[in-house]
Design a protein around this motif. Structure first.
Motif, mmCIF file in Angstrom:
data_model
loop_
_atom_site.group_PDB
_atom_site.id
_atom_site.type_symbol
_atom_site.label_atom_id
_atom_site.label_comp_id
_atom_site.label_asym_id
_atom_site.label_seq_id
_atom_site.Cartn_x
_atom_site.Cartn_y
_atom_site.Cartn_z
ATOM 1 N N LYS A 116 0.836 -1.203 0.000
ATOM 2 C CA LYS A 116 0.000 0.000 0.000
ATOM 3 C C LYS A 116 0.876 1.260 0.000
ATOM 4 O O LYS A 116 0.597 2.221 -0.724
ATOM 5 N N GLN A 117 1.952 1.228 0.786
ATOM 6 C CA GLN A 117 2.874 2.370 0.829
ATOM 7 C C GLN A 117 3.575 2.557 -0.514
ATOM 8 O O GLN A 117 3.792 3.690 -0.950
ATOM 9 N N VAL A 118 3.920 1.455 -1.173
ATOM 10 C CA VAL A 118 4.552 1.538 -2.496
ATOM 11 C C VAL A 118 3.603 2.214 -3.482
ATOM 12 O O VAL A 118 4.017 3.092 -4.252
ATOM 13 N N ILE A 119 2.344 1.835 -3.449
ATOM 14 C CA ILE A 119 1.364 2.434 -4.355
ATOM 15 C C ILE A 119 1.233 3.933 -4.082
ATOM 16 O O ILE A 119 1.222 4.749 -5.008
ATOM 17 N N ILE A 120 1.160 4.305 -2.818
ATOM 18 C CA ILE A 120 1.033 5.719 -2.447
ATOM 19 C C ILE A 120 2.250 6.504 -2.929
ATOM 20 O O ILE A 120 2.112 7.584 -3.522
ATOM 21 N N GLN A 121 3.452 5.976 -2.694
ATOM 22 C CA GLN A 121 4.671 6.660 -3.125
ATOM 23 C C GLN A 121 4.734 6.792 -4.636
ATOM 24 O O GLN A 121 5.120 7.825 -5.164
ATOM 25 N N ARG A 123 2.208 6.884 -6.725
ATOM 26 C CA ARG A 123 1.232 7.907 -7.141
ATOM 27 C C ARG A 123 1.761 9.305 -6.896
ATOM 28 O O ARG A 123 1.589 10.191 -7.730
ATOM 29 N N LYS A 124 2.411 9.507 -5.757
ATOM 30 C CA LYS A 124 2.979 10.826 -5.448
ATOM 31 C C LYS A 124 4.046 11.199 -6.466
ATOM 32 O O LYS A 124 4.088 12.334 -6.948
ATOM 33 N N GLN A 125 4.914 10.246 -6.789
ATOM 34 C CA GLN A 125 5.966 10.507 -7.769
ATOM 35 C C GLN A 125 5.379 10.809 -9.134
ATOM 36 O O GLN A 125 5.818 11.730 -9.819
ATOM 37 N N ASN A 126 4.378 10.039 -9.546
ATOM 38 C CA ASN A 126 3.740 10.279 -10.844
ATOM 39 C C ASN A 126 3.033 11.625 -10.866
ATOM 40 O O ASN A 126 3.074 12.335 -11.862
ATOM 41 N N TYR A 127 2.399 11.968 -9.758
ATOM 42 C CA TYR A 127 1.706 13.261 -9.670
ATOM 43 C C TYR A 127 2.714 14.396 -9.755
ATOM 44 O O TYR A 127 2.494 15.398 -10.461
ATOM 45 N N THR A 128 3.850 14.249 -9.066
ATOM 46 C CA THR A 128 4.887 15.285 -9.098
ATOM 47 C C THR A 128 5.461 15.423 -10.496
ATOM 48 O O THR A 128 5.676 16.542 -10.979
ATOM 49 N N LYS A 129 5.695 14.295 -11.171
ATOM 50 C CA LYS A 129 6.219 14.341 -12.546
ATOM 51 C C LYS A 129 5.242 15.006 -13.491
ATOM 52 O O LYS A 129 5.624 15.801 -14.339
#
Length: 134
Positions: A116-121, A123-129
């Motif tokens: 779950k933490q991997v998915i959240i991270q 998503r955050k990275q993709n959102y930032t990109k």
């Protein structure tokens, strides 16, 4: 009856539109559900249901084993844990031992929480990109 059909359609759509990461998370959640139910089945001496639920959990662990990428270094570390969990599920089934199921449930919960933490991270990275590209 239409409520059941609508829910079934919703479930199918959820699975069909989920990312591979979300599908893995669903597998962990399903495995946890079946192990918890098997523990209740042992408590109520419903051994047929216990057997069915443990077999469902074993099938999920097998699916997780199959989907590991053998080229990834982490897979070499995860596979022995999956094999251990699979073996312990067999032992719990034969011995009707909820303590063994509790141990496996702990491992599956840890895997699920980490995933779950991997998915959240991710998503955050993709959102930032995506934000940087706009």
């Amino acid at each position: 009856m239409t409520t059941n059909k609508a829910y079934s359609t919703y479930q199918n759509n959820t699975v069909n539109t989920a990312s591979s990461g979300e599908l893995t998370l669903m597998l962990y959640n399903g495995c946890m559900k079946f192990i918890k139910q098997a523990m209740k089945d042992i408590e109520s001496n419903n051994f047929e249901a216990k057997n069915t639920n443990i077999q469902k959990a074993q099938n999920i662990i097998q699916e997780l084993m199959i989907t590991l990428d053998p080229k990834a270094e982490i897979s070499k570390q995860i596979m022995p844990l999956y094999e251990y969990m699979h073996f312990q599920l067999k032992e719990a089934n034969v011995k009707n031992d909820p303590v063994i199921l509790e141990e496996v449930l702990g491992f599956v919960t840890e895997f699920r929480d980490t995933w779950k933490q991997v998915i959240i991270q991710t998503r955050k990275q993709n959102y930032t990109k995506q934000g940087a590209q706009i």
